[in-house]
Write an enzyme that holds these catalytic residues in place. Structure first.
Site, PDB file in Angstrom:
ATOM      1  CB  THR A  14     -27.641  12.448  88.857  1.00  0.00           C
ATOM      2  OG1 THR A  14     -27.937  11.049  88.674  1.00  0.00           O
ATOM      3  CG2 THR A  14     -26.431  12.833  88.022  1.00  0.00           C
ATOM      4  N   GLY A  15     -29.691  12.709  91.139  1.00  0.00           N
ATOM      5  CA  GLY A  15     -30.805  12.197  91.950  1.00  0.00           C
ATOM      6  C   GLY A  15     -30.457  12.262  93.427  1.00  0.00           C
ATOM      7  N   GLY A  17     -31.143  14.314  95.715  1.00  0.00           N
ATOM      8  CA  GLY A  17     -32.056  14.941  96.667  1.00  0.00           C
ATOM      9  C   GLY A  17     -32.917  13.962  97.431  1.00  0.00           C
ATOM     10  CG  ASP A  71     -34.368  17.722  83.375  1.00  0.00           C
ATOM     11  OD1 ASP A  71     -34.060  16.507  83.322  1.00  0.00           O
ATOM     12  OD2 ASP A  71     -35.363  18.185  82.797  1.00  0.00           O
ATOM     13  CB  VAL A  72     -30.027  13.687  84.312  1.00  0.00           C
ATOM     14  CG1 VAL A  72     -29.369  13.906  85.649  1.00  0.00           C
ATOM     15  CG2 VAL A  72     -31.295  12.834  84.446  1.00  0.00           C
ATOM     16  CB  SER A 153     -34.300  -1.458  88.365  1.00  0.00           C
ATOM     17  OG  SER A 153     -35.284  -2.210  89.048  1.00  0.00           O
ATOM     18  CE1 TYR A 166     -37.480   2.835  87.264  1.00  0.00           C
ATOM     19  CE2 TYR A 166     -37.692   0.463  87.619  1.00  0.00           C
ATOM     20  CZ  TYR A 166     -37.163   1.689  87.982  1.00  0.00           C
ATOM     21  OH  TYR A 166     -36.305   1.775  89.060  1.00  0.00           O
ATOM     22  CB  THR A 201     -36.344   5.344  98.073  1.00  0.00           C
ATOM     23  OG1 THR A 201     -36.942   4.914  96.847  1.00  0.00           O
ATOM     24  CG2 THR A 201     -35.061   4.580  98.312  1.00  0.00           C
TER      25      THR A 201
END
Ligand code: NAP
Length: 256
Positions: A14-15, A17, A71-72, A153, A166, A201
């Site tokens: 996933t993610g 892209g 869309d997760v 993270s 986050y 990124t």
């Protein structure tokens, strides 16, 4: 041709892209996996497959790889992605990489409930939904081994200003991965988390330059990491090279 460390495996990313997800597709395919690149931005996922993966088979420009819009944070969409995958490949992926993630930074005192919810919905609930659906499919197909890698993270461990939402979501990803590792061990499905530091990124483009320079002073290796440096660890954790590692949370931070 020398076999790669994940040759013959099917990987769902996933993610995919952008950033770390895209690099994961690149390295997993280099190491012999067939990859399904899923992202809410379908065109970017297609670009990952067309421009950033190694082609194991086929002459249609994308080999056996495929791209999906997903869309997760939407459980129906996750279920649909699983069904599309099973239809296309006749088996569930045994490698699942949860890299979709967003930031909506603000001082805690100013953070809106909407920005709190959207970050938790994608980073924590999205990871849960994908992990649950795909692990269930693996158990139903009685696969002999599986590996799920969730991208947390380093700020989930230490905190960071402007990122209460986050950091909370990423700390949650570690706890959730460890709990899932305990439940799925009996099926030989391993679950690990990676805690990247600051990786070059698009997601770090929103970090003000002054803050970035301050962070770099705290990185012993003195630079941002590259997405491929994270993808190499993702691929190691996906492969049988890490067959006795589960429930781990691995820092990839340049020492930050
Ligand atoms: P990125 O380049 O922004 O890639 C994230 C990808 O996920 C984007 O393509 C994004 O699409 C997609 N995405 C966002 N919401 C989604 C959703 N609901 N469903 C499906 N896809 C969605 O960021 P990255 O740096 O590669 O980040 C990958 C993961 O690593 C994230 O979980 C991030 O939190 C984590 N991470 C990154 C760093 C870093 O320094 N880069 C550090 C620690 C952890 P859009 O572009 O349309 O949003």
């Amino acid at each position: 041709m020398v076999a790669g460390i994940v040759t013959g495996r099917l990987a769902f990313v996933t993610g995919a892209g952008s950033g770390i997800g895209r690099a994961a597709c690149q390295v997993l395919s280099r190491e012999g996996a067939t990859v399904i690149a899923a992202d809410r931005n379908y065109d970017q996922a297609v670009e990952t497959i067309k421009k950033h993966t190694s082609l194991a088979h086929g002459s249609n420009g994308i080999g056996d790889h495929s791209a999906l819009e997903l869309d997760v944070s939407d459980s129906k969409a996750v279920q649909n992605a699983l069904e599309q995958t099973l239809k296309l490949y006749k088996k569930p992926p045994t490698i699942v990489i949860n890299s979709a993630g967003i930031t909506r930074d603000n001082w805690m005192l100013k953070l809106s409930e909407a920005d709190y919810d959207s970050v938790l919905d994608v980073n924590l609930k999205g990871t849960f939904l994908v992990m649950q659906a795909f692990a269930r499919a693996m158990t139903e197909a009685a696969v002999t081994s599986g590996s799920i890698v969730n991208i947390s993270s380093i700020v989930g461990k230490y905190g960071n200003i402007g990122q209460t939402n986050y950091c909370g979501s990423k700390a949650g990803v570690v706890g959730m991965s460890q709990a899932a590792a305990k439940e799925l061990g009996k099926f030989n499905i391993r679950v690990n988390a990676i805690l990247p530091g600051f990786i070059n990124t698009p997601i770090v483009d929103t970090v003000p330059e002054k803050v970035k320079q301050g962070i770099l002073k705290l990185v012993p290796l003195g630079r941002l990491g590259s997405p491929v440096e994270v993808a190499e660890i993702i691929t190691f954790l996906s492969s049988d090279k890490s067959s006795f590692i589960t429930g781990a949370a691995i820092d990839v931070t340049g020492g930050y």
